[in-house]
Design a protein around this motif. Structure first.
Motif, short mmCIF file in Angstrom:
data_model
loop_
_atom_site.label_atom_id
_atom_site.label_comp_id
_atom_site.label_asym_id
_atom_site.label_seq_id
_atom_site.Cartn_x
_atom_site.Cartn_y
_atom_site.Cartn_z
N GLN A 143 -6.93 -92.98 61.23
CA GLN A 143 -5.76 -92.57 60.46
C GLN A 143 -4.63 -93.59 60.60
OE1 GLN A 143 -5.35 -88.48 62.02
NE2 GLN A 143 -5.59 -87.76 59.93
N SER A 166 -13.48 -88.03 59.68
CA SER A 166 -13.09 -86.62 59.52
C SER A 166 -14.29 -85.77 59.14
CB SER A 166 -12.00 -86.51 58.46
OG SER A 166 -11.73 -85.16 58.17
N ALA A 204 -11.54 -93.38 57.36
CA ALA A 204 -10.89 -92.18 57.90
C ALA A 204 -11.57 -90.91 57.38
CB ALA A 204 -9.41 -92.18 57.52
N GLN A 264 -3.04 -95.76 57.43
CA GLN A 264 -1.63 -95.89 57.06
C GLN A 264 -1.24 -97.35 56.87
OE1 GLN A 264 0.20 -93.37 56.21
NE2 GLN A 264 -1.38 -91.90 56.76
N GLU A 313 -9.28 -96.12 54.07
CA GLU A 313 -9.20 -94.70 53.70
C GLU A 313 -10.57 -94.05 53.74
OE1 GLU A 313 -6.67 -91.97 50.55
OE2 GLU A 313 -6.80 -94.14 50.30
N ALA A 338 -7.22 -83.59 57.17
CA ALA A 338 -8.21 -83.79 58.23
C ALA A 338 -9.49 -83.01 57.99
CB ALA A 338 -7.62 -83.38 59.58
#
Length: 297
Positions: A62, A251, A247, A66, A244, A194
């Motif tokens: 994460q 998740s 991530a 960002q 992205e 998440a």
């Protein structure tokens, strides 16, 4: 006399060939349940460990996401006031996935989105549009449905947190591949929260579309400048989507391992109850045999 002995032996045999006595059959069943309990407990330990590892990696992913989004935001701001002219029906689809599994339907999500984009009649896209795939999982899925469209695949990317060097290497190979296309569409998984994600697409300007743009025509630029800008914007977009998607993968893996651990716990409780019932039944049968024998004596 011989015939009577033969008939007696046949009558003494079990009705079903290979059948064991009832007591032995119960013990065999208990042994099978015990082995299955042991294997399910081992699976539960593995899934819980993988869940903890995925939770740790998700926090790092994460933070990297960002940072990667800043590249995507800066990339879109460059073309905000001078958008590129997208002309032509032949698009290059770059599908972002990974080489690892055990993460739910995250790979099939981008594969289905790619198939829908090519089959969509409302959007003018050629049926033989080239497809490039990052990751072996989506490659295996798309090779069955759109094997003729696959022109280039990448692996060993995203085993750890993706870097800009990985994205730049992918962009460089795309530019040097010699594949003819009018536009580039990146298909990736967009991080919602998440516990959820969704497939999304990102349009990237090509060198030809930048040259045709009215905003870029106002400036006198050399040939290499436009080419370098197109490659750099492609690398920025790939890096943003790689981080992205990574991530989203962590998740999804954490959620999948959490569900697998819960299912293993439920299965253990059911097997334990079944084992206890079988054991009580076996003990009861043995007690009945002992009492019956004592009564006969």
């Amino acid at each position: 006399m011989l015939a009577r002995r033969t008939l007696g032996r046949i009558a003494a045999q079990p009705q079903v060939l290979g059948a064991a006595p009832s007591g032995a059959r119960n013990m065999a069943t208990l042994r099978e349940i015990e082995l299955r309990l042991k294997s399910v407990r081992n699976i539960e330990k593995i899934t819980k460990s993988m869940k903890m590892i995925a939770s740790t990696k998700l926090a790092k992913a994460q933070r990297a996401m960002q940072a990667g989004k800043q590249y995507g935001i800066a990339n879109s701001e460059v073309f905000e006031h001078s958008p590129a002219e997208h002309s032509g029906k032949r698009k290059l689809f770059l599908v972002i996935s990974s080489d690892k599994g055990l993460c739910g339907g995250i790979h099939s999500s981008v594969s289905k989105a790619t198939r829908r984009a090519i089959a969509d009649k409302d959007v003018p896209v050629e049926a033989d549009s080239p497809i490039m795939v990052v990751g072996d999982k989506a490659k295996a899925q798309l090779s069955r449905a759109l094997g003729k469209n696959l022109v280039l695949t990448f692996n060993q990317i995203g085993r750890d947190i993706p870097t800009f060097a990985d994205a730049a290497g992918v962009a460089d190979l795309i530019m040097k591949s010699g594949v003819q296309y009018d536009g580039i569409t990146i298909v990736y998984n967009q991080f919602v929260s998440a516990i959820s994600y969704e497939s999304a697409t990102m349009e990237v300007a090509t060198e030809a579309s930048l040259k045709e743009s009215s905003g870029f025509k106002a400036y006198e630029m050399e040939e290499d400048v436009t080419k370098d800008l197109a490659e750099f914007s492609l690398a920025n977009a790939i890096y943003a989507t790689l981080t992205e998607s990574h991530a989203c993968e962590q998740s999804a893996r954490r959620n999948a391992m959490d569900n697998a651990s819960k299912n293993a716990t439920d299965m253990i409780s059911k097997l334990q109850m079944q084992y206890n019932r079988g054991r009580q039944a076996a003990i009861t049968n043995e007690l009945v045999d002992i009492i019956t024998g004592a009564s006969a004596l």
